[in-house]
Design a protein around this motif. Structure first.
Motif, short mmCIF file in Angstrom:
data_model
loop_
_atom_site.label_atom_id
_atom_site.label_comp_id
_atom_site.label_asym_id
_atom_site.label_seq_id
_atom_site.Cartn_x
_atom_site.Cartn_y
_atom_site.Cartn_z
N TYR A 66 36.88 45.71 38.36
CA TYR A 66 37.61 46.86 38.72
C TYR A 66 37.79 47.81 37.36
O TYR A 66 37.71 48.83 37.32
CB TYR A 66 38.85 46.77 39.51
N LEU A 101 36.68 57.36 46.70
CA LEU A 101 37.85 58.24 47.19
C LEU A 101 37.12 59.52 47.92
O LEU A 101 37.87 60.09 48.80
CB LEU A 101 38.66 58.71 45.96
N ALA A 128 49.08 47.82 44.13
CA ALA A 128 47.33 47.61 43.80
C ALA A 128 46.91 49.10 43.99
O ALA A 128 45.86 49.32 44.53
CB ALA A 128 46.65 46.69 44.93
N CYS A 129 47.62 49.82 43.17
CA CYS A 129 47.32 51.39 43.30
C CYS A 129 46.08 51.94 42.72
O CYS A 129 45.69 53.21 42.94
CB CYS A 129 48.60 51.90 42.46
N GLY A 130 45.44 51.12 41.96
CA GLY A 130 44.10 51.54 41.28
C GLY A 130 44.34 52.71 40.45
O GLY A 130 45.20 52.72 39.58
N TYR A 166 45.54 57.18 44.12
CA TYR A 166 45.00 57.97 44.85
C TYR A 166 46.41 58.31 45.70
O TYR A 166 46.82 59.52 45.99
CB TYR A 166 43.93 57.84 45.71
N ILE A 167 46.95 57.26 46.19
CA ILE A 167 48.34 57.34 47.12
C ILE A 167 49.57 58.05 46.26
O ILE A 167 50.05 58.92 46.96
CB ILE A 167 48.68 55.91 47.69
N ASP A 217 49.33 47.99 39.38
CA ASP A 217 47.83 47.39 39.52
C ASP A 217 47.75 46.40 38.08
O ASP A 217 48.18 46.44 37.09
CB ASP A 217 46.71 48.43 39.35
N TYR A 218 46.53 45.46 38.55
CA TYR A 218 46.31 44.69 37.16
C TYR A 218 45.27 45.11 36.42
O TYR A 218 44.90 44.31 35.18
CB TYR A 218 46.29 43.28 37.55
N SER A 219 44.34 46.08 36.62
CA SER A 219 43.38 46.63 36.08
C SER A 219 43.81 47.69 35.10
O SER A 219 44.21 48.88 35.59
CB SER A 219 42.23 47.33 36.97
N CYS A 250 50.37 44.82 35.88
CA CYS A 250 50.58 43.64 36.15
C CYS A 250 49.92 42.91 37.37
O CYS A 250 49.45 43.80 38.07
CB CYS A 250 52.43 43.70 36.68
N ASP A 251 49.78 41.77 37.40
CA ASP A 251 49.46 41.06 38.72
C ASP A 251 50.19 41.44 39.77
O ASP A 251 51.62 41.23 39.65
CB ASP A 251 49.16 39.57 38.52
N GLY A 282 46.76 50.36 49.85
CA GLY A 282 45.41 50.90 50.15
C GLY A 282 44.13 50.20 49.50
O GLY A 282 44.14 49.89 48.59
N TRP A 283 43.43 49.69 50.66
CA TRP A 283 42.18 49.09 50.48
C TRP A 283 42.12 47.80 49.43
O TRP A 283 41.27 47.52 48.73
CB TRP A 283 41.13 50.02 49.86
N TYR A 285 42.00 41.02 48.38
CA TYR A 285 41.83 40.57 47.18
C TYR A 285 43.28 39.41 47.00
O TYR A 285 43.34 38.72 46.07
CB TYR A 285 42.26 41.13 46.16
N PHE A 286 44.02 39.40 48.37
CA PHE A 286 45.30 38.64 48.25
C PHE A 286 45.05 37.64 49.48
O PHE A 286 44.57 37.65 50.55
CB PHE A 286 46.46 39.27 48.50
C1 LIG Z 1 39.67 49.22 46.12
S1 LIG Z 1 40.92 49.36 45.13
C2 LIG Z 1 42.24 50.31 45.71
C3 LIG Z 1 42.94 51.20 44.87
C4 LIG Z 1 44.07 52.13 45.66
N1 LIG Z 1 45.13 51.58 46.36
C5 LIG Z 1 43.39 53.25 46.52
O1 LIG Z 1 43.80 53.32 47.80
O2 LIG Z 1 42.45 53.88 46.32
C6 LIG Z 1 41.67 47.88 44.88
C7 LIG Z 1 42.69 47.74 43.79
O3 LIG Z 1 43.15 46.40 43.84
C8 LIG Z 1 43.79 45.84 42.51
N2 LIG Z 1 44.08 44.54 42.74
C9 LIG Z 1 43.10 43.25 43.17
N3 LIG Z 1 44.00 42.30 42.96
C10 LIG Z 1 45.15 42.50 42.22
C11 LIG Z 1 46.04 41.70 41.89
N4 LIG Z 1 46.20 40.59 42.10
N5 LIG Z 1 47.28 42.40 41.22
C12 LIG Z 1 47.13 43.82 41.04
N6 LIG Z 1 46.02 44.57 41.48
C13 LIG Z 1 45.12 44.00 41.99
C14 LIG Z 1 42.37 46.26 41.84
O4 LIG Z 1 42.52 46.30 40.45
C15 LIG Z 1 41.82 47.50 42.30
O5 LIG Z 1 42.55 48.69 41.53
#
Ligand SMILES: C[S@@+](CC[C@H](N)C(=O)[O-])C[C@H]1O[C@@H](n2cnc3c(N)ncnc32)[C@H](O)[C@@H]1O
Length: 287
Positions: A30, A41, A69-71, A74-75, A92-94, A114-115, A133-134, A138-139
């Motif tokens: 990511y 998006l 996991a806001c990325g 967008y939201i 988000d963790y990225s 943060c994770d 969102g999306w 990953y969980f």
């Molecule tokens: C597909 S993007 C979605 C971003 C945003 N929610 C959206 O709707 O556009 C998935 C996001 O999940 C985050 N992510 C995945 N695993 C994660 C974790 N364990 N902790 C925090 N964020 C995580 C990624 O870094 C990425 O930004």
């Protein structure tokens, strides 16, 4: 025959040892995708919009919202554009995805790097709404939904949009074929399939098992088409739709041509190459 045995033995061994694509790999992916995530998006954000509704929430209080996991946010950005009395925590963790949120100066927004699981475990805060969102794939949904329950106020809601089983049709088989043919190049397999619900029914079942009731839920599907197979692979890489797959092989660039050849064979339809994104979205309320 021998090759097949060796391939599956090696794969099975790695799966048992949990030597598979992991959290750190996804974060790295990511980080790379952050510059091009806008492409996702632009195509799919209109569906995310469907969960950003405050219709079911009390109007007379300051809403505490978690954008999980806001990325690139967008939201959060969409909510901030509305005139709403709220306080948003976006996590988000990225770090690179979060950079796209940094220049947003709004005192209703707090950004946390943060994770996700660690955040939910450790926070003392309670929220009225979690938007997600999306990111479900990953969980582990069992662990996650228990923690959502922990951090939600009574009657709190989750607005979610997620990929479901049947998305990216054939892509998994394409990767399996290429992995099989190049098994010496495989460093880590991926087991994302198990994390996807079976459409809106599956998503509803997952939520009701953890004490949520369905307010509304829908299925959706979008076909994205390309003139060339290379463009399809580029789309998968640039949008994060196939996040993690680049880490399967020792040297992804060496494998790319093999993937393109397979896409050419399998995803050709009436002069174009197409890929499907199947998803479900809905609002669930804590009972
Ligand atoms: C597909 S993007 C979605 C971003 C945003 N929610 C959206 O709707 O556009 C998935 C996001 O999940 C985050 N992510 C995945 N695993 C994660 C974790 N364990 N902790 C925090 N964020 C995580 C990624 O870094 C990425 O930004």
């Amino acid at each position: 025959m021998l090759k097949k045995m060796m391939f599956y033995t090696r794969l099975g061994y790695k799966l048992i040892k949990k030597d598979v694509i992991n959290k750190d790999d996804y974060r790295e992916e990511y980080n790379k995708v952050s510059e091009t995530y806008i492409n996702w998006l632009n195509e799919m954000g209109r569906f995310t919009d469907k969960i950003i509704s405050l219709e079911h929430m009390p109007k007379d209080k300051k809403l505490k919202i978690l954008d999980f996991a806001c990325g690139t946010g967008y939201i959060s950005k969409s909510i901030l554009e509305k005139d709403i009395n709220c306080e948003i925590t976006a996590i988000d963790y990225s770090d690179k995805m979060l950079e796209k949120l940094k220049n947003l100066e709004d005192n209703r927004l707090r950004v946390v790097h943060c994770d996700g699981i660690e955040f939910l475990k450790n926070t003392k805060e309670k929220y009225d709404i979690i938007y997600f969102g999306w990111g479900l794939s990953y969980f582990n949904h069992r662990k996650l939904f228990r923690l959502f329950k922990k951090v939600l106020n009574d009657g709190g809601i989750v607005g979610i949009i997620t990929n479901v089983q049947g998305t990216l049709s054939d892509i998994e088989d394409i990767f399996m074929k290429v992995m099989y043919r190049n098994y010496e190049e495989v460093v880590k397999p991926m087991d994302i399939r198990f994390n996807l619900p079976n459409g809106k029914k599956g998503l509803t079942k997952w939520f009701t098992q953890y004490g949520f009731e369905k307010i509304e839920v829908e299925d959706g599907e979008v076909l994205v088409t390309f003139q060339e197979p290379e463009q399809l692979l580029k789309w998968l890489n640039e949008t994060g739709a196939a996040a993690g797959t680049a880490c399967i092989f020792k040297d992804y660039d060496l494998i790319k041509d093999n993937l393109i050849q397979e896409i050419e064979k399998v995803r050709y339809n009436k002069g174009r190459y197409e890929i499907n994104h199947r998803f479900a979205y809905g609002i669930f309320k804590l009972r």
